[in-house]
Design a protein around this motif. Structure first.
Motif: not given
Lengths: 337, 337
Positions: A69-73, A79-81, A309-310
């Motif tokens: 979820t974090k990576l998809s954002l 959001i920033s890495p 996201n995939l």
């Protein structure tokens, strides 16, 4: 309710607009000095504040969110890495369903109010961000200095604390080898520019993010006006470069349709190749060469084919090999929708 | 009436069968010794002879044929390049509308009776060629020697003067790097093998022509039987190699569908690239991976995209650049038929 990044736009060259306003809460130490208690204090202050404003915002704590979820954002540039991957776990976001508003809490500043829009939409995005900032300000006392303006953790943001970023697709400037020249000019105008995918200013997908450097001694309106002027010039330059490409229509169509042919027929595809092919397809859609799909569908393809996201979309964690196969599946699925 | 090369076949690996029987007319000097008068004598003898047999054959003089027509017959492997491009202009062909019978007149021998068939069809093709040879023999006195058999211009053909050629598509043996080994074995069985496109035994389109060497001291039936045995082994080997490829189904499908995607979407394409892509597509059709088209359509695509046939089909002489564009057009046209 459509996510902002899935909207159709009229503007070819500009993919999205982001406004970011940094604010800190008076009386609470800045991030690099704050305790865990201070951090919860910020989050709790926000929890109360958003109850009084009407944007459908929900608070999510980073520590409660799974990595995908974090990576998809991150992939959506919401959001920033650095923020998402911070191990201290004191961060949170206030986000609405359309995802066109996302306030990062306890990032580099206590609050980073962000608004997003598809296409070039500076005034509206700024209006919304300012409106949210004002409404929150009715319940929150912002750190402010009469001489400097709003105080921020990093001096580069002091003043308006406003950062506006425009995501642009510049395939023709890249292909005609004019991009370097154009980027140099931009730098002299106090603008930051960087390739969104890949190192430095190079960009696999020909996507570049342009943002203002200056925050001190200018008004929000001036920042927007300056950026707008630069973006207009860039659009103009990109369109001129596209005209050069269309002088060899067969070569251009051939390159674009070969990309489309591979993209829609492959059985497995890496994220990098996908990004490269989508750049050609996006150009094809912009120029009216590819009539099979809209630019909203290109945006959807771009988001949904990114690794996190995939996986988020398919509701499963997958290794790289499986992702490459599923990516080809989802492409066909979206194309046929 | 369908041209033989556009027919659907059940055999995956064998594209076509050709039988060629060489005959010379007794009392007329062989080609390398003949005068212009002798050459006309041969042509006139054939003109009379074909009136008495019933195959719809028509005599066409090479000197009356334009270059594109001649080249289009070469591309279909119906006449030999040396014959078509000979400047002495003494050659002719007797050909029917389906083009499954073509007698070259004044090639290396006075008569080279050829029959063609899609797929593996040795017995029928031989039957037809022999029948024609016999019927012509009722009006023509063939050069024959009790000890050696039929006499030919080149000693390598003396005896049966029969050359049988099989065109095979061997992509899996090529891809699994077993083709060299297999070809070496073939050589030891007194068979000629050569790549149809490209130099020596390499082949861009993975298409190979296998033919018998021996004509002396064997009967026609033995020649056919020997070749048949070899071809069966080759089919078996190719099928085994295909099984190996299908062990990685995603990789195989990906490679095949990427080829199909480029092939059906490009706006210009060279003859070489076309040949390479068609090999992958043919394999895909054979293996049931590509269901959109039949192998008859692959055959049609292969013929109609060759430079001379493309020009013949469109009724115009075109430069290479224009051909590449028109080739992409005709591909889309045939795919959509």
């Amino acid at each position: 309710m459509l996510n902002w990044y899935l909207e159709t736009t009229n503007e070819d060259t500009v993919i999205s607009t982001r406004i970011r306003i940094a604010r800190n809460i008076s009386g609470i130490p800045f991030i690099n000095k704050m305790t865990q208690e201070d951090a919860y204090n910020v989050i709790n202050t926000m929890k109360k504040a958003i109850q009084n404003i009407d944007y459908g915002l929900k608070i999510l704590l980073l520590k409660d969110m799974d990595d995908i979820t974090k990576l998809s954002l991150i992939e959506k540039h919401i959001i920033s890495p650095e923020f998402a991957l911070n191990k201290t776990n004191l961060g949170a976001i206030a986000i609405n369903e359309e995802e066109n508003i996302c306030i990062m809490i306890n990032e580099e500043d206590h609050l980073r109010i962000q608004t997003f829009s598809a296409g070039l939409n500076l005034e509206n995005a700024l209006y919304l961000a300012t409106e949210i900032e004002k409404k929150l300000g009715e319940n929150i006392n912002y750190a402010y200095n009469e001489k400097y303006g709003f105080l921020t953790s990093c001096p580069s943001n002091v003043g308006t604390a406003l950062r506006t970023s425009i995501m642009m697709h510049l395939p023709a400037l890249t292909k005609t080898k004019n991009i370097g020249k154009v980027l140099n000019v931009l730098n002299s105008f106090e603008m930051n520019i960087r390739g969104v995918y890949g190192e430095g200013t190079s960009s696999k997908g020909n996507i570049y993010q342009i943002s203002n450097k200056q925050t001190l001694g200018v008004t929000e309106e001036e920042t927007i006006q300056n950026l707008k002027a630069i973006i207009d010039r860039l659009i103009e330059q990109e369109k001129l470069a596209r005209k050069i490409l269309t002088k060899k229509p067969i070569e251009l169509e051939d390159e674009i349709y070969r990309a489309y042919g591979i993209f829609t027929n492959c059985r497995k595809i890496s994220s990098d190749e996908c990004t490269m092919l989508l750049s050609k397809i996006r150009l094809g859609v912009d120029l009216g060469i590819i009539k099979e799909i809209t630019n909203a569908k290109v945006n959807k393809l771009e988001i949904y084919t990114k690794p996190a996201n995939l996986q988020k979309q398919l509701g499963q964690v997958m290794d790289g090999y499986t992702r490459d196969i599923k990516r080809a599946d989802i492409i066909k699925q979206i194309i046929c929708e």
